[in-house]
Design a protein around this motif. Structure first.
Motif, PDB file in Angstrom:
ATOM      1  N   TYR A  42       0.836  -1.207   0.000  1.00 11.29           N
ATOM      2  CA  TYR A  42       0.000   0.000   0.000  1.00 11.29           C
ATOM      3  C   TYR A  42       0.868   1.252   0.000  1.00 11.29           C
ATOM      4  O   TYR A  42       0.683   2.159  -0.811  1.00 11.29           O
ATOM      5  CB  TYR A  42      -0.924  -0.038   1.219  1.00 11.29           C
ATOM      6  CG  TYR A  42      -1.797   1.175   1.388  1.00 11.29           C
ATOM      7  CD1 TYR A  42      -2.937   1.341   0.614  1.00 11.29           C
ATOM      8  CD2 TYR A  42      -1.505   2.151   2.350  1.00 11.29           C
ATOM      9  CE1 TYR A  42      -3.768   2.447   0.774  1.00 11.29           C
ATOM     10  CE2 TYR A  42      -2.316   3.249   2.517  1.00 11.29           C
ATOM     11  CZ  TYR A  42      -3.441   3.405   1.726  1.00 11.29           C
ATOM     12  OH  TYR A  42      -4.247   4.495   1.894  1.00 11.29           O
ATOM     13  N   ALA A  45       2.690   1.727  -3.324  1.00 12.28           N
ATOM     14  CA  ALA A  45       1.800   2.220  -4.384  1.00 12.28           C
ATOM     15  C   ALA A  45       1.497   3.709  -4.190  1.00 12.28           C
ATOM     16  O   ALA A  45       1.597   4.507  -5.122  1.00 12.28           O
ATOM     17  CB  ALA A  45       0.519   1.404  -4.418  1.00 12.28           C
ATOM     18  N   GLN A  48       4.382   6.036  -4.893  1.00 10.36           N
ATOM     19  CA  GLN A  48       4.712   6.208  -6.310  1.00 10.36           C
ATOM     20  C   GLN A  48       3.616   6.952  -7.065  1.00 10.36           C
ATOM     21  O   GLN A  48       3.655   7.068  -8.283  1.00 10.36           O
ATOM     22  CB  GLN A  48       4.944   4.845  -6.961  1.00 10.36           C
ATOM     23  CG  GLN A  48       6.195   4.151  -6.427  1.00 10.36           C
ATOM     24  CD  GLN A  48       6.410   2.825  -7.109  1.00 10.36           C
ATOM     25  OE1 GLN A  48       6.716   2.779  -8.291  1.00 10.36           O
ATOM     26  NE2 GLN A  48       6.224   1.755  -6.353  1.00 10.36           N
ATOM     27  N   GLY A  49       2.624   7.442  -6.306  1.00 13.04           N
ATOM     28  CA  GLY A  49       1.591   8.268  -6.908  1.00 13.04           C
ATOM     29  C   GLY A  49       0.396   7.527  -7.465  1.00 13.04           C
ATOM     30  O   GLY A  49      -0.424   8.113  -8.165  1.00 13.04           O
ATOM     31  N   TYR A  50       0.276   6.238  -7.184  1.00  4.77           N
ATOM     32  CA  TYR A  50      -0.872   5.486  -7.673  1.00  4.77           C
ATOM     33  C   TYR A  50      -2.076   5.760  -6.801  1.00  4.77           C
ATOM     34  O   TYR A  50      -1.962   5.876  -5.582  1.00  4.77           O
ATOM     35  CB  TYR A  50      -0.595   3.977  -7.672  1.00  4.77           C
ATOM     36  CG  TYR A  50       0.466   3.570  -8.655  1.00  4.77           C
ATOM     37  CD1 TYR A  50       0.206   3.594 -10.018  1.00  4.77           C
ATOM     38  CD2 TYR A  50       1.717   3.171  -8.219  1.00  4.77           C
ATOM     39  CE1 TYR A  50       1.184   3.219 -10.925  1.00  4.77           C
ATOM     40  CE2 TYR A  50       2.697   2.797  -9.119  1.00  4.77           C
ATOM     41  CZ  TYR A  50       2.425   2.823 -10.476  1.00  4.77           C
ATOM     42  OH  TYR A  50       3.391   2.469 -11.370  1.00  4.77           O
ATOM     43  N   ARG A  51      -3.235   5.832  -7.434  1.00  9.65           N
ATOM     44  CA  ARG A  51      -4.482   5.956  -6.682  1.00  9.65           C
ATOM     45  C   ARG A  51      -4.908   4.548  -6.304  1.00  9.65           C
ATOM     46  O   ARG A  51      -5.141   3.713  -7.170  1.00  9.65           O
ATOM     47  CB  ARG A  51      -5.554   6.620  -7.539  1.00  9.65           C
ATOM     48  CG  ARG A  51      -6.825   6.839  -6.769  1.00  9.65           C
ATOM     49  CD  ARG A  51      -7.749   7.810  -7.498  1.00  9.65           C
ATOM     50  NE  ARG A  51      -8.868   8.109  -6.643  1.00  9.65           N
ATOM     51  CZ  ARG A  51     -10.082   7.640  -6.863  1.00  9.65           C
ATOM     52  NH1 ARG A  51     -10.333   6.885  -7.896  1.00  9.65           N
ATOM     53  NH2 ARG A  51     -11.064   7.939  -6.048  1.00  9.65           N
ATOM     54  N   VAL A  52      -5.025   4.291  -5.029  1.00  8.21           N
ATOM     55  CA  VAL A  52      -5.366   2.974  -4.542  1.00  8.21           C
ATOM     56  C   VAL A  52      -6.878   2.865  -4.410  1.00  8.21           C
ATOM     57  O   VAL A  52      -7.517   3.686  -3.763  1.00  8.21           O
ATOM     58  CB  VAL A  52      -4.679   2.683  -3.187  1.00  8.21           C
ATOM     59  CG1 VAL A  52      -5.048   1.319  -2.683  1.00  8.21           C
ATOM     60  CG2 VAL A  52      -3.165   2.817  -3.329  1.00  8.21           C
ATOM     61  N   HIS A  53      -7.460   1.859  -5.059  1.00  6.71           N
ATOM     62  CA  HIS A  53      -8.895   1.635  -4.997  1.00  6.71           C
ATOM     63  C   HIS A  53      -9.187   0.595  -3.933  1.00  6.71           C
ATOM     64  O   HIS A  53      -8.493  -0.408  -3.832  1.00  6.71           O
ATOM     65  CB  HIS A  53      -9.420   1.116  -6.338  1.00  6.71           C
ATOM     66  CG  HIS A  53      -9.233   2.086  -7.457  1.00  6.71           C
ATOM     67  ND1 HIS A  53     -10.096   3.125  -7.686  1.00  6.71           N
ATOM     68  CD2 HIS A  53      -8.271   2.192  -8.403  1.00  6.71           C
ATOM     69  CE1 HIS A  53      -9.677   3.809  -8.720  1.00  6.71           C
ATOM     70  NE2 HIS A  53      -8.575   3.274  -9.175  1.00  6.71           N
ATOM     71  N   GLU A 125      -9.894  11.315  -9.966  1.00  7.39           N
ATOM     72  CA  GLU A 125      -9.486  10.357 -10.996  1.00  7.39           C
ATOM     73  C   GLU A 125      -9.392  10.971 -12.311  1.00  7.39           C
ATOM     74  O   GLU A 125      -9.009  11.849 -12.816  1.00  7.39           O
ATOM     75  CB  GLU A 125     -10.417   9.161 -11.108  1.00  7.39           C
ATOM     76  CG  GLU A 125      -9.745   8.038 -11.796  1.00  7.39           C
ATOM     77  CD  GLU A 125     -10.421   6.733 -11.520  1.00  7.39           C
ATOM     78  OE1 GLU A 125      -9.729   5.713 -11.660  1.00  7.39           O
ATOM     79  OE2 GLU A 125     -11.579   6.677 -11.149  1.00  7.39           O
TER      80      GLU A 125
END
Length: 125
Positions: A42, A45, A48-53, A125
């Motif tokens: 988590y 992610a 690294q700038g990912y949007r976690v769903h 998003e």
């Protein structure tokens, strides 16, 4: 002389330590659990700038889809009654038509709920 190159992996790379308060740790762990990830995955992610769903919403939608399918099958059986099948002769028309109307209303409500759950909130998003 033979040289062996060690494959670089996360496990043999130095970790990044994050110091946080117990409340912050609880928030991070809750976010990881909601996303169905380990705390490490988590944080990697998110870092690294990912949007976690979250998986909870998608599991809810999956359950709603199952219920919707069940309602559709029930509606098919009730339509069988409308063909004057002898197996359904004991049910009155008013009862059956009212039930069909409730099934349709429930399906519409479930579709609306599924859209709300899956659609990004707050224009993200």
């Amino acid at each position: 002389m033979e040289t062996h190159k060690t494959k670089i992996t996360r496990k043999n790379s130095p970790p990044i330590k994050v110091y946080c308060l117990p409340e912050e740790r609880a928030i991070i762990e809750a976010g990881a659990k909601a996303a169905g990830l380990s705390t490490s995955a988590y944080l990697l992610a998110v870092g690294q700038g990912y949007r976690v769903h979250g998986v909870t919403d998608f599991e809810s939608v999956r359950e709603l889809v199952r219920i919707n399918g069940d309602l559709g099958r029930l509606g098919g059986l009730l339509k069988l009654w409308l063909t004057d099948d002898v197996r359904t002769a004991r049910f009155g028309a008013d009862t059956i038509l009212a039930l069909l109307a409730r099934i349709e209303a429930t399906q519409e409500q479930m579709s609306s709920t599924m859209e709300r759950v899956v659609r990004p909130r707050g224009g993200q998003e």
